[in-house]
Write an enzyme that holds these catalytic residues in place. Sequence first.
Site, PDB file in Angstrom:
ATOM      1  N   GLY A 133      16.939 -55.610 104.197  1.00  0.00           N
ATOM      2  CA  GLY A 133      15.718 -55.612 104.780  1.00  0.00           C
ATOM      3  C   GLY A 133      14.417 -54.118 103.977  1.00  0.00           C
ATOM      4  CE  LYS A 204      21.175 -59.418 105.011  1.00  0.00           C
ATOM      5  NZ  LYS A 204      21.818 -59.416 106.638  1.00  0.00           N
TER       6      LYS A 204
HETATM    7  N1  HSE Z   1      19.992 -61.808 110.644  1.00  0.00           N
HETATM    8  C1  HSE Z   1      19.667 -60.716 109.848  1.00  0.00           C
HETATM    9  C2  HSE Z   1      20.389 -59.587 110.316  1.00  0.00           C
HETATM   10  C3  HSE Z   1      18.155 -60.661 109.446  1.00  0.00           C
HETATM   11  O1  HSE Z   1      20.798 -59.624 111.579  1.00  0.00           O
HETATM   12  O2  HSE Z   1      20.267 -58.358 109.818  1.00  0.00           O
HETATM   13  C4  HSE Z   1      18.227 -59.937 108.156  1.00  0.00           C
HETATM   14  O3  HSE Z   1      19.156 -60.510 107.206  1.00  0.00           O
END
Ligand code: HSE
Length: 434
Positions: A133, A204
Amino acid sequence: MSIGIGIIGTGTVGSGVLEILTTRTESLSRAAGTPLKVARVAARFEHELAPWKALGIPVTTEVATLLDDPEVHIVVELAGGYDLPRAWVTQALERGKSVVTANKAMLAKHGGELFPLAAKNGAELRFEAAVGGAIPIIRALREAFIASDVNSLACIINGTSNYILTRMFQDGMGFEQALKEAQAAGYAEADPTFDVEGIDAAHKVALMATLCGGRRVDFEKMRVEGISQITAADVAGAKELGCVIRLLGLVEVHPTGVDARVHPCLVPQAHPLAGVNGAMNAVFLDGSTTGPSMLYGKGAGKMPTASAVVADIVDVAGILHRKSPVHDLSWFGGEEAPLFPTSDVEGPYYLRLQVGDKPGVLARIAKVLGDSGISVSRLIQHEAIPGAEGVTMVVDTHVVREGALLEAIARIDALPETVAPTVVLRFYEKGVGA
Ligand code: HSE
């Protein structure tokens, strides 16, 4: 030349991006060095487009119309999923349009073809928002740590699972209830098994591991375990051992290959990653020349993710406009900012007073504080030390304006009973319990 932005998807992140672009147009254009405008928005249904159409932005329910629009220079893909976005991004790149995306799943799966395609067509493919994020970890790995080999990295990179584990640990909340809260806050993926089974984290981690090791890591081959098997008994067991349970992404780059994994770990409470609570994310990395560093921030949610998308858009616009992503700082030489007066700063304070040990002293000090509207949170008087002048009194205040506090201290220090100037320290509590 103005740079046109085409946004695909008006969900949580898409609407955040549009809100930022339409309300901060001037400052973003200044950073990009060229005017930015939302040239077109695409979504599946008319009703999703209505608020943006009402602002006069051209809209479409056909992504092809957006991709064909000559006014669209940067395509922002925020629809999510693997295959349709892959097709759209491919078409955009083949037309030489740059792409900004938050789609970690698509890049983890199809990055092997999309990044070379971008390079072949002289286009940018940016994805800061795909990982962590608002934490600028992709920029950090690509740029800031370029002088280092980052051979070791541990991260909390899924906000939903971290939120669940934190609530289970701190409040004894059940797994399902904590997941519901994370969903309500907009952290969870459309399919929350991606969050709780470690798949989102693996997407990620594969991207970060690829940047660390310099070779593509296939997330489908990684060892991935989620948190769905963790129970209250495990959380209590970890606590007894002085640990918390965290879903960690781990990367170790070896000469023979890359060890990239996602699974729950017991983390000693003294470790910086154990203090990462709720939906917060953090990446703890060790660079060969930098030593250890930790990046910490909001890894999920509408505005933190949207903010990373917009930062990429501004960078790409700068590149398209003047072949450089570096923001124009020539205004540094311009008008000076007025500094906020410290007398208007508000907060709780710690005071250490040295006063005579006589009847009535406390009442006099309390009167000065009370007259100045200063409310005491705690007061401790230390026992008199034989031979020392006066006694030490420690006072914690509630929130107070610094100007009012310093005036009161001047009056306290002028009292005949005060034997030494009062020591004033500020509390720093911002970010606690984030
Ligand atoms: N679903 C993801 C989280 C959102 O909870 O981190 C961000 O990629």
